[in-house]
Scaffold this motif. Structure first.
Motif, PDB file in Angstrom:
ATOM      1  N   ASP A 267     -36.553 -40.236  21.971  1.00  0.00           N
ATOM      2  CA  ASP A 267     -36.026 -40.062  23.325  1.00  0.00           C
ATOM      3  C   ASP A 267     -34.711 -40.815  23.531  1.00  0.00           C
ATOM      4  OD1 ASP A 267     -38.141 -38.465  23.890  1.00  0.00           O
ATOM      5  OD2 ASP A 267     -39.300 -39.980  24.961  1.00  0.00           O
ATOM      6  N   ALA A 268     -34.604 -42.014  22.959  1.00  0.00           N
ATOM      7  CA  ALA A 268     -33.384 -42.805  23.153  1.00  0.00           C
ATOM      8  C   ALA A 268     -32.174 -42.183  22.461  1.00  0.00           C
ATOM      9  CB  ALA A 268     -33.595 -44.230  22.644  1.00  0.00           C
ATOM     10  N   TYR A 269     -32.386 -41.275  21.515  1.00  0.00           N
ATOM     11  CA  TYR A 269     -31.276 -40.680  20.753  1.00  0.00           C
ATOM     12  C   TYR A 269     -30.970 -39.249  21.198  1.00  0.00           C
ATOM     13  CZ  TYR A 269     -32.428 -44.628  17.769  1.00  0.00           C
ATOM     14  OH  TYR A 269     -32.690 -45.893  17.305  1.00  0.00           O
ATOM     15  N   MET A 270     -31.640 -38.772  22.240  1.00  0.00           N
ATOM     16  CA  MET A 270     -31.396 -37.416  22.698  1.00  0.00           C
ATOM     17  C   MET A 270     -29.968 -37.197  23.221  1.00  0.00           C
ATOM     18  SD  MET A 270     -33.976 -35.608  21.975  1.00  0.00           S
ATOM     19  CE  MET A 270     -33.737 -34.167  22.983  1.00  0.00           C
ATOM     20  N   PRO A 271     -29.367 -38.129  23.974  1.00  0.00           N
ATOM     21  CA  PRO A 271     -27.965 -37.898  24.384  1.00  0.00           C
ATOM     22  C   PRO A 271     -27.024 -37.722  23.195  1.00  0.00           C
ATOM     23  CG  PRO A 271     -28.948 -39.632  25.707  1.00  0.00           C
ATOM     24  CD  PRO A 271     -29.914 -39.337  24.621  1.00  0.00           C
ATOM     25  N   TYR A 272     -27.218 -38.521  22.137  1.00  0.00           N
ATOM     26  CA  TYR A 272     -26.369 -38.377  20.962  1.00  0.00           C
ATOM     27  C   TYR A 272     -26.589 -37.032  20.286  1.00  0.00           C
ATOM     28  CZ  TYR A 272     -24.391 -39.220  16.336  1.00  0.00           C
ATOM     29  OH  TYR A 272     -23.662 -39.111  15.177  1.00  0.00           O
ATOM     30  N   LEU A 273     -27.850 -36.585  20.180  1.00  0.00           N
ATOM     31  CA  LEU A 273     -28.140 -35.291  19.562  1.00  0.00           C
ATOM     32  C   LEU A 273     -27.537 -34.153  20.371  1.00  0.00           C
ATOM     33  CD1 LEU A 273     -31.864 -35.802  18.467  1.00  0.00           C
ATOM     34  CD2 LEU A 273     -29.844 -35.845  17.017  1.00  0.00           C
ATOM     35  N   GLN A 274     -27.590 -34.263  21.686  1.00  0.00           N
ATOM     36  CA  GLN A 274     -26.981 -33.223  22.529  1.00  0.00           C
ATOM     37  C   GLN A 274     -25.462 -33.160  22.328  1.00  0.00           C
ATOM     38  OE1 GLN A 274     -28.502 -34.396  26.431  1.00  0.00           O
ATOM     39  NE2 GLN A 274     -29.671 -32.510  26.492  1.00  0.00           N
ATOM     40  N   ARG A 275     -24.836 -34.315  22.238  1.00  0.00           N
ATOM     41  CA  ARG A 275     -23.391 -34.323  22.047  1.00  0.00           C
ATOM     42  C   ARG A 275     -23.006 -33.719  20.697  1.00  0.00           C
ATOM     43  NH1 ARG A 275     -19.926 -37.850  19.733  1.00  0.00           N
ATOM     44  NH2 ARG A 275     -21.538 -39.441  19.456  1.00  0.00           N
ATOM     45  N   ARG A 276     -23.758 -34.084  19.650  1.00  0.00           N
ATOM     46  CA  ARG A 276     -23.460 -33.548  18.320  1.00  0.00           C
ATOM     47  C   ARG A 276     -23.748 -32.049  18.261  1.00  0.00           C
ATOM     48  NH1 ARG A 276     -20.804 -34.070  15.162  1.00  0.00           N
ATOM     49  NH2 ARG A 276     -21.913 -34.311  13.164  1.00  0.00           N
ATOM     50  N   TRP A 277     -24.788 -31.626  18.986  1.00  0.00           N
ATOM     51  CA  TRP A 277     -25.088 -30.185  19.048  1.00  0.00           C
ATOM     52  C   TRP A 277     -23.927 -29.435  19.705  1.00  0.00           C
ATOM     53  CZ3 TRP A 277     -29.535 -27.435  17.487  1.00  0.00           C
ATOM     54  CH2 TRP A 277     -29.610 -26.106  17.933  1.00  0.00           C
ATOM     55  N   GLY A 278     -23.416 -30.005  20.783  1.00  0.00           N
ATOM     56  CA  GLY A 278     -22.281 -29.372  21.435  1.00  0.00           C
ATOM     57  C   GLY A 278     -21.032 -29.333  20.577  1.00  0.00           C
ATOM     58  N   GLU A 279     -20.901 -30.283  19.635  1.00  0.00           N
ATOM     59  CA  GLU A 279     -19.759 -30.292  18.721  1.00  0.00           C
ATOM     60  C   GLU A 279     -19.910 -29.314  17.567  1.00  0.00           C
ATOM     61  OE1 GLU A 279     -19.506 -34.339  17.554  1.00  0.00           O
ATOM     62  OE2 GLU A 279     -18.730 -35.055  19.489  1.00  0.00           O
ATOM     63  N   GLY A 280     -21.106 -28.681  17.480  1.00  0.00           N
ATOM     64  CA  GLY A 280     -21.303 -27.674  16.445  1.00  0.00           C
ATOM     65  C   GLY A 280     -22.196 -28.087  15.310  1.00  0.00           C
ATOM     66  N   CYS A 281     -22.710 -29.309  15.279  1.00  0.00           N
ATOM     67  CA  CYS A 281     -23.617 -29.755  14.216  1.00  0.00           C
ATOM     68  C   CYS A 281     -25.032 -29.358  14.590  1.00  0.00           C
ATOM     69  CB  CYS A 281     -23.507 -31.262  14.012  1.00  0.00           C
ATOM     70  SG  CYS A 281     -24.553 -31.896  12.682  1.00  0.00           S
ATOM     71  N   VAL A 282     -25.610 -28.384  13.873  1.00  0.00           N
ATOM     72  CA  VAL A 282     -26.951 -27.886  14.184  1.00  0.00           C
ATOM     73  C   VAL A 282     -27.911 -28.101  13.028  1.00  0.00           C
ATOM     74  CG1 VAL A 282     -26.053 -26.171  15.790  1.00  0.00           C
ATOM     75  CG2 VAL A 282     -26.319 -25.566  13.375  1.00  0.00           C
ATOM     76  N   ASN A 283     -27.520 -28.858  12.008  1.00  0.00           N
ATOM     77  CA  ASN A 283     -28.356 -29.111  10.841  1.00  0.00           C
ATOM     78  C   ASN A 283     -29.246 -30.316  11.116  1.00  0.00           C
ATOM     79  OD1 ASN A 283     -29.250 -30.137   8.220  1.00  0.00           O
ATOM     80  ND2 ASN A 283     -27.916 -28.553   7.364  1.00  0.00           N
ATOM     81  N   ALA A 285     -31.181 -32.030   9.085  1.00  0.00           N
ATOM     82  CA  ALA A 285     -31.091 -33.085   8.075  1.00  0.00           C
ATOM     83  C   ALA A 285     -29.880 -33.980   8.320  1.00  0.00           C
ATOM     84  CB  ALA A 285     -31.030 -32.464   6.679  1.00  0.00           C
ATOM     85  N   VAL A 286     -28.755 -33.369   8.665  1.00  0.00           N
ATOM     86  CA  VAL A 286     -27.548 -34.147   8.939  1.00  0.00           C
ATOM     87  C   VAL A 286     -27.741 -35.020  10.181  1.00  0.00           C
ATOM     88  CG1 VAL A 286     -25.098 -34.010   9.525  1.00  0.00           C
ATOM     89  CG2 VAL A 286     -26.066 -32.473   7.805  1.00  0.00           C
ATOM     90  N   LEU A 287     -28.307 -34.441  11.243  1.00  0.00           N
ATOM     91  CA  LEU A 287     -28.533 -35.214  12.468  1.00  0.00           C
ATOM     92  C   LEU A 287     -29.544 -36.336  12.235  1.00  0.00           C
ATOM     93  CD1 LEU A 287     -28.610 -32.324  15.096  1.00  0.00           C
ATOM     94  CD2 LEU A 287     -26.756 -33.938  14.647  1.00  0.00           C
ATOM     95  N   TYR A 288     -30.556 -36.070  11.407  1.00  0.00           N
ATOM     96  CA  TYR A 288     -31.538 -37.123  11.095  1.00  0.00           C
ATOM     97  C   TYR A 288     -30.857 -38.298  10.389  1.00  0.00           C
ATOM     98  CZ  TYR A 288     -35.190 -39.547   8.514  1.00  0.00           C
ATOM     99  OH  TYR A 288     -36.000 -40.507   7.962  1.00  0.00           O
ATOM    100  N   ALA A 289     -29.984 -37.994   9.430  1.00  0.00           N
ATOM    101  CA  ALA A 289     -29.277 -39.072   8.722  1.00  0.00           C
ATOM    102  C   ALA A 289     -28.390 -39.867   9.665  1.00  0.00           C
ATOM    103  CB  ALA A 289     -28.458 -38.477   7.577  1.00  0.00           C
ATOM    104  N   GLU A 290     -27.760 -39.204  10.627  1.00  0.00           N
ATOM    105  CA  GLU A 290     -26.856 -39.899  11.536  1.00  0.00           C
ATOM    106  C   GLU A 290     -27.614 -40.833  12.485  1.00  0.00           C
ATOM    107  OE1 GLU A 290     -24.504 -37.024  13.521  1.00  0.00           O
ATOM    108  OE2 GLU A 290     -23.435 -36.353  11.725  1.00  0.00           O
ATOM    109  N   ILE A 291     -28.716 -40.348  13.061  1.00  0.00           N
ATOM    110  CA  ILE A 291     -29.440 -41.221  13.992  1.00  0.00           C
ATOM    111  C   ILE A 291     -30.226 -42.294  13.248  1.00  0.00           C
ATOM    112  CG2 ILE A 291     -29.555 -39.423  15.751  1.00  0.00           C
ATOM    113  CD1 ILE A 291     -32.458 -38.973  14.998  1.00  0.00           C
ATOM    114  N   THR A 292     -30.578 -42.037  11.975  1.00  0.00           N
ATOM    115  CA  THR A 292     -31.228 -43.087  11.186  1.00  0.00           C
ATOM    116  C   THR A 292     -30.268 -44.253  10.974  1.00  0.00           C
ATOM    117  OG1 THR A 292     -32.642 -41.473  10.073  1.00  0.00           O
ATOM    118  CG2 THR A 292     -32.362 -43.607   8.997  1.00  0.00           C
ATOM    119  N   ALA A 293     -28.996 -43.932  10.741  1.00  0.00           N
ATOM    120  CA  ALA A 293     -27.996 -44.992  10.605  1.00  0.00           C
ATOM    121  C   ALA A 293     -27.809 -45.762  11.899  1.00  0.00           C
ATOM    122  CB  ALA A 293     -26.670 -44.387  10.153  1.00  0.00           C
ATOM    123  N   ARG A 294     -28.173 -45.159  13.027  1.00  0.00           N
ATOM    124  CA  ARG A 294     -28.061 -45.825  14.328  1.00  0.00           C
ATOM    125  C   ARG A 294     -29.326 -46.574  14.724  1.00  0.00           C
ATOM    126  NH1 ARG A 294     -24.108 -44.037  17.999  1.00  0.00           N
ATOM    127  NH2 ARG A 294     -22.528 -42.726  17.023  1.00  0.00           N
TER     128      ARG A 294
END
Length: 452
Positions: A267-283, A285-294
């Motif tokens: 839940d705490a990472y949903m704003p970041y996922l929404q922003r990345r989705w809007g930028e065109g990143c829909v993968n 695995a890629v989003l999981y790696a990015e929020i894991t680093a956060r």
């Protein structure tokens, strides 16, 4: 090397079993002693602080090699501490094994030291101990019914004082249940403006947790109506007493709402996922790696399940509210001057969205003020307001206060508190866990009651 010369005395009485007596040096030697009194004191302190094996390892480089059994024998050979006269006593339970076996600890509130440890937590055990120690004027306890009954039978003239921390904890739990039931007021947007995607039916009503609730809650309600106690139901259904109490006090809709709207790690990472989705990143695995680093600690499958509906709808859903019922409860129960301006504004907006939450917040703040100012004479007016309101959780809390009225009023009036007893319970847990549960009750009791 210390050379010691002592006298030997001979008894001329032929009937005497002991013919030769050796002179002892006061403060240095004892009869049949293999070490000096000073060294014995050092070993006793090491044994009380560390126990058997850890103490033996320390003594190798400190005071000479001794075995773990020697250290345990030194603990068991200690004399029983003198209890003396007691006026104010604190009582609390402690767990041999959490949820199964419990004992009782008693603390002298004047010295804040434990005076005894009982192998069971029952009203009979407490009543028997109090009867053996007359003269006690005040008994500080939590709100357990068996402690109230034991204190009433063992020390009928003593004043029972309910612990203020437990009163605040019980009220906080009631406030959190109200906010969880009215969780729609946590959103900054009205419900008709919040764009959410439907959750699959299987996740709502057919999940394992939902099925258990649907099966158990009506069964517990029927057994309560038949006169069963909470403890008897817990034993019969093999459930924890807290679970049975929750099923007994809350309706099925409230329980199902809690089961299907639980907070998630993502839940705490949903704003970041929404922003990345809007930028065109829909993968995923890629989003999981990015929020894991956060700092995300969930699984990749959790991210994939949250994004699979976005692929169908083409747009992400509105994220759940970032503020949780527990956080709002903390804002309500804290002192007003301790809140930041942002927290106060956010809390005011939440209270304005629901009448029940507003009433709950006002009553909870008033009770906390009564408790901190120790204005027990005003409790009657507060209870009447709570009973006249339409918030069932607060009414249930007020009803529980009526059942233990004298102790609650004393807790909100007198300066006594059960805090030192809770501190000694924490110390007891440290000693018990350091022994890995392999020592008997007698050794645990000796270490807890030792005064070094």
């Amino acid at each position: 090397m210390l050379r010691l010369e002592v006298r030997r005395f001979f008894c001329r009485n032929e009937q005497c079993e002991r013919r030769i007596f050796a002179e002892q040096v006061d403060g240095l030697t004892i009869r049949y002693g293999r070490r000096s009194v000073q060294l014995r004191d050092v070993l006793v302190r090491v044994a009380l602080a560390l126990g058997g094996r850890p103490g033996a390892r320390l003594c190798v480089g400190l005071a000479g090699a001794v075995s773990r059994m020697t250290l345990l024998r030194l603990i068991r050979a200690l004399p029983e501490p003198e209890i003396g006269s007691l006026q104010v006593v604190g009582v609390d339970e402690w767990a041999f094994r959490k949820g199964r076996n419990y004992g009782t600890i008693l603390v002298d509130m004047a010295t804040r030291r434990p005076v005894d440890l009982l192998p069971e937590a029952t009203s009979d055990a407490l009543a028997s101990w109090l009867a053996r120690h007359p003269g006690i004027e005040v008994v500080c306890r939590d709100r357990a019914g068996y402690f109230a009954d034991g204190a009433r039978r063992g020390a009928p003239d003593a004043i029972q004082v309910a612990d203020r921390w437990h009163l605040l904890a019980n009220l906080s739990a009631a406030v959190e249940r109200v906010i969880s039931r009215c969780r729609c007021c946590l959103r900054d947007k009205p419900d008709d403006q919040v764009r959410t995607l439907p959750t699959p039916k299987a996740a709502q009503a057919d999940g394992p947790l939902a099925q258990r609730i649907q099966a158990r809650q009506p069964q517990v309600q029927r057994m309560i109506a038949q006169g069963w106690t909470i403890t008897a139901i817990a034993r019969r259904l093999n459930l924890d007493r807290k679970t049975v109490r929750r099923y007994a006090r809350r309706d099925l809709d409230d329980l199902m709402s809690t089961a299907t709207n639980r907070h998630s790690l993502i839940d705490a990472y949903m704003p970041y996922l929404q922003r990345r989705w809007g930028e065109g990143c829909v993968n995923a695995a890629v989003l999981y790696a990015e929020i894991t680093a956060r700092g995300f600690r969930g699984s990749r499958q959790l991210v994939r399940r949250r994004l699979q509906h976005w692929h169908v709808a083409g747009t992400p859903a509105e994220p759940p509210p970032t503020v949780t019922p527990r956080k709002v409860t903390g804002w309500i129960m804290r002192r007003p001057e301790e809140l930041t301006d942002r927290e106060r504004e956010h809390l005011d907006r939440i209270l304005c969205r629901s009448d029940q939450v507003a009433v709950t917040g006002r009553l909870a703040a008033e009770f906390a003020s009564l408790l901190r100012q120790r204005s027990g004479h005003q409790l009657e007016d507060w209870v009447r307001q709570a009973e006249a309101g339409d918030v069932r959780e607060i009414r249930a809390f007020a009803t529980a206060l009526r059942r233990d009225w004298d102790a609650v009023v004393a807790g909100l009036t007198l300066p006594h508190s059960n805090g030192p007893t809770e501190g000694n319970v924490n110390r007891l847990k440290l000693i018990k866990r350091a022994m890995f549960g392999r020592a008997g009750f007698d050794l645990l009791r000796r270490r807890v009651l030792a005064r070094t």
